[in-house]
Structure formats: C-alpha cells, structure tokens
Design an enzyme around this catalytic site. Structure first.
Site, mmCIF file in Angstrom:
data_model
loop_
_atom_site.group_PDB
_atom_site.id
_atom_site.type_symbol
_atom_site.label_atom_id
_atom_site.label_comp_id
_atom_site.label_asym_id
_atom_site.label_seq_id
_atom_site.Cartn_x
_atom_site.Cartn_y
_atom_site.Cartn_z
ATOM 1 N N LEU A 151 33.127 142.439 61.534
ATOM 2 C CA LEU A 151 33.829 141.359 62.229
ATOM 3 C C LEU A 151 35.342 141.530 62.082
ATOM 4 C CD1 LEU A 151 32.601 138.962 63.839
ATOM 5 C CD2 LEU A 151 33.132 137.519 61.874
ATOM 6 N N ARG A 174 31.672 143.841 54.939
ATOM 7 C CA ARG A 174 31.643 144.195 53.511
ATOM 8 C C ARG A 174 31.621 142.956 52.632
ATOM 9 N NH1 ARG A 174 36.571 148.147 53.734
ATOM 10 N NH2 ARG A 174 36.992 146.592 55.322
ATOM 11 N N ARG A 230 31.504 153.735 67.156
ATOM 12 C CA ARG A 230 31.430 155.165 66.874
ATOM 13 C C ARG A 230 29.962 155.601 66.826
ATOM 14 N NH1 ARG A 230 35.773 155.605 68.229
ATOM 15 N NH2 ARG A 230 37.603 156.433 67.160
ATOM 16 N N GLU A 259 29.546 163.720 70.611
ATOM 17 C CA GLU A 259 30.205 163.707 71.932
ATOM 18 C C GLU A 259 30.871 165.049 72.192
ATOM 19 O OE1 GLU A 259 32.783 160.291 71.962
ATOM 20 O OE2 GLU A 259 31.135 158.966 71.450
ATOM 21 N N HIS A 277 32.210 156.974 76.439
ATOM 22 C CA HIS A 277 33.286 156.586 75.515
ATOM 23 C C HIS A 277 34.492 156.053 76.299
ATOM 24 C CE1 HIS A 277 35.020 157.388 71.262
ATOM 25 N NE2 HIS A 277 35.628 156.373 71.818
HETATM 26 C C1 8YV Z 1 39.603 156.584 72.214
HETATM 27 C C2 8YV Z 1 38.697 155.043 70.644
HETATM 28 O O1 8YV Z 1 40.613 156.844 71.306
HETATM 29 O O2 8YV Z 1 40.503 153.710 69.987
HETATM 30 C C3 8YV Z 1 39.518 154.336 69.652
HETATM 31 O O3 8YV Z 1 39.158 154.403 68.467
HETATM 32 O O4 8YV Z 1 37.658 155.527 70.356
HETATM 33 C C4 8YV Z 1 39.150 155.176 72.037
HETATM 34 O O5 8YV Z 1 40.086 154.260 72.432
HETATM 35 C C5 8YV Z 1 40.044 156.816 73.601
HETATM 36 O O6 8YV Z 1 38.912 157.062 74.309
HETATM 37 C C6 8YV Z 1 40.975 157.960 73.716
HETATM 38 O O7 8YV Z 1 40.256 159.122 73.746
#
Ligand code: 8YV
Length: 318
Positions: A151, A174, A230, A259, A277
């Site tokens: 959160l 956490r 992620r 990815e 993504h």
């Molecule tokens: C990527 C992201 O950075 O901000 C992040 O952590 O995963 C995304 O915003 C964006 O796709 C640039 O590649």
C-alpha cells in the site's frame, strides 16, 4: 562542452527528445557493451539513463570509469545494483510520483477488463454475434474485496479507485499502516480474504515470488490476480498452473517474469488480459517522467542536489 549521456538499451524516444540539444547523447540499443557503440569513448560517459526494467550491474559501471549519475526513467529500479553504484560514488535517481495515477489506472483497467470480460465482449461485437445469441455475463467487483499487496503510492491509488468502483479494500504490507482498510499480516491471509488480488509492491530479491502457488490457492477459483508492478513478484509457472487448472478465475497482467518473453500458455488463455508493461505508457506521463529524469541530470551537472534520489541514497545523504 556538454556532458556525455549514454542511454541503456530500449530507452523510450520521449527521454531522448528531452535530453537532445542539452547533452551529447549515445544509445546502447543493439549493443552489449559501451565500447561497441559507434563513436563513443566510454571514458567520456558521465551519465547513464536506464528504465524501470533495465539491468545495470557493477560490470557496466566499471566499463564507464567516469560515470557520475544513473538516471532511471521509472519509479522501480530493481535492475540497478544500487550498492555497486554507492560503492563507486555514483548517484542514482528515479521518477516517483509522476506515474502514480497512470499506473494505478492501468491496474484498475486490467481488473475491470478481466472481470468484465472486455476482450471477449469486444470480439463478440466485432464478429456480429450480438443479434444471434445472448452475451455471456461477467463478474462484478461491486461489494467484493480487493486485496492490495503493497500500500505505497500506487497501491493507495489503486485502493481509492476500487473503492470508487464499489469494492472493499484490504491490504498486506510489511507493517500495519495508519489507514482504515483491513490489514493482513501475510499475502496468503490477504488472498484468502480477497476476490481480486492486486500486486503493487517493488521488485527485486526481497519480493521474488511473494505470490506463489499457496497464495494463488488461497485466492481461490473465483479469485482474480492483477499485476502492474513487477513480473518477478509472481511465480509465473505457478500462475499458469493455477489459471490452467481453474484454481483461480483469471488474471490481468502488465508485467512478466522474463520480459519481453510472455509464455505461450498465457497468450493462449481466454481468462487472461495481457499488456506489454505499459502502466506508465501514455504520452503525457512518459513526458513527465522524461522531464523529471532530465531535471535530475541538470541538477547534478549544475552542482545542485538532485530532486529524486533513490531512497537508499536519499537516506544516506539525509
Ligand atoms: C517503466 C516502470 O520504467 O516506473 C516503473 O517502475 O516499470 C515503468 O514506468 C517504463 O515502462 C519505462 O520503460
């Protein structure tokens, strides 16, 4: 003479556009090592621009002996070896805040798209089938429980959005936070209480496979998983198995474990909505990210404090 900035592979054009004119910009796309980039003397590189999903280890830093700053185009920087950067006196910045709403929107879009079967509805209408047969009904999130793992800024944004859609919010973090939502001390307990489970924590070793087979089993056959954070946080093999065997109802995924590889099994599943993504992927937000990233480089080269150092460094410098 302007400072030399090296772009890690695959940096978005918005970033390059903001830097060009102010800096001498080189691009590593298509090259494994800085010394392979045409006309680049690695010893002249003073700044490296990465993105959320870039992998920047000590080896790359060592190939750039005069590197002063890594500017990450994204909030997540789990691919950057920050300890190695600190050891070498290299500053690391990222772009928090400017992409919070956009990414929370993406999580909501995926949740609604998978539960309301938007891809199927779209295909149905395009195929001209409406007049010939009834449309299959979807699942509601109204009066359901949306569990959020993490959160933070984006997780709180998801909470506000799903509440506006009529869902109850619960969370795991956490520690218990000063909010009115129900707290669950483990992801399994949260999943048991949830109809939709949102993954919204940072990547890296400490959260790897936090969502595993046990969490998915706890979510149950009517439960949905949404991940716009992620790929590493979810055990993808366990997710595929859970989706295939009906242990969960569906998933909305913007991120994947390796990815740009998206497993064939996921691509073939009808109860999954997929996106490449793109949580921050609008013209407006990418522009804001590029401007903040460039502002950090500008501050650094003007000898001023950077605006958004990563927390490990912000903590260090007070
Ligand atoms: C990527 C992201 O950075 O901000 C992040 O952590 O995963 C995304 O915003 C964006 O796709 C640039 O590649």
């Amino acid at each position: 003479m302007s400072a030399v900035v090296l772009l890690a592979p695959g940096i978005h054009p918005e970033m390059r556009a903001v830097l060009e004119g102010k800096y001498e910009v080189f691009d590593m796309t298509g090259y494994e090592h800085p010394e392979d980039v045409p006309n680049l003397d690695p010893g002249r590189v003073r700044a490296l621009v990465s993105k959320g999903e870039s992998l920047l280890g000590a080896q790359l830093m060592d190939a750039l002996p005069n590197l002063e700053i890594i500017g990450n185009f994204g909030v997540g920087y789990d691919g950057i070896d920050v300890a190695a950067a600190i050891e070498r006196g290299v500053m690391v910045t990222h772009t928090p805040g400017v992409l919070t709403d956009e990414t929370a929107n993406m999580a909501l879009i995926l949740a609604l798209a998978v539960t309301r079967r938007i891809p199927q509805m779209d295909a149905f209408v395009r195929a001209g089938r409406w007049s010939s047969e009834p449309v299959a009904l979807a699942s509601s999130i109204v009066e359901k429980t949306a569990g959020i793992i993490g959160l933070g800024k984006i997780g709180s944004g998801i909470a506000r959005r799903v509440e506006a859609c009529g869902a109850r919010v619960a969370y795991h973090d956490r520690k218990k936070l000063d909010v009115s939502y129900d707290f669950y001390p483990t992801p399994v307990q949260l999943a048991e209480a949830s109809d939709i489970l949102f993954v919204s924590t940072y990547g890296g070793a400490s959260t790897r496979h936090l969502v595993d087979a046990e969490v998915l089993a706890a979510l149950g056959p009517k439960g949905y998983l949404v991940n716009a954070a992620r790929g590493s946080i979810v055990d993808e093999a366990a997710l595929i198995e859970a989706l295939r065997d009906g242990k969960i109802a569906g998933a909305g995924l913007d991120v994947f474990e390796s990815e740009p590889h998206v497993p064939e099994e996921l691509r073939a599943m009808p109860n999954v909505v997929l996106s490449p993504h793109m949580g921050s992927g609008t013209h407006e937000t990418r522009r804001r990210m590029a401007e903040l990233n460039a502002a950090n480089l500008d501050c650094h080269f003007a000898g001023e404090p950077v605006m958004t150092p990563v927390p490990e460094i912000a903590g260090q410098t007070g």
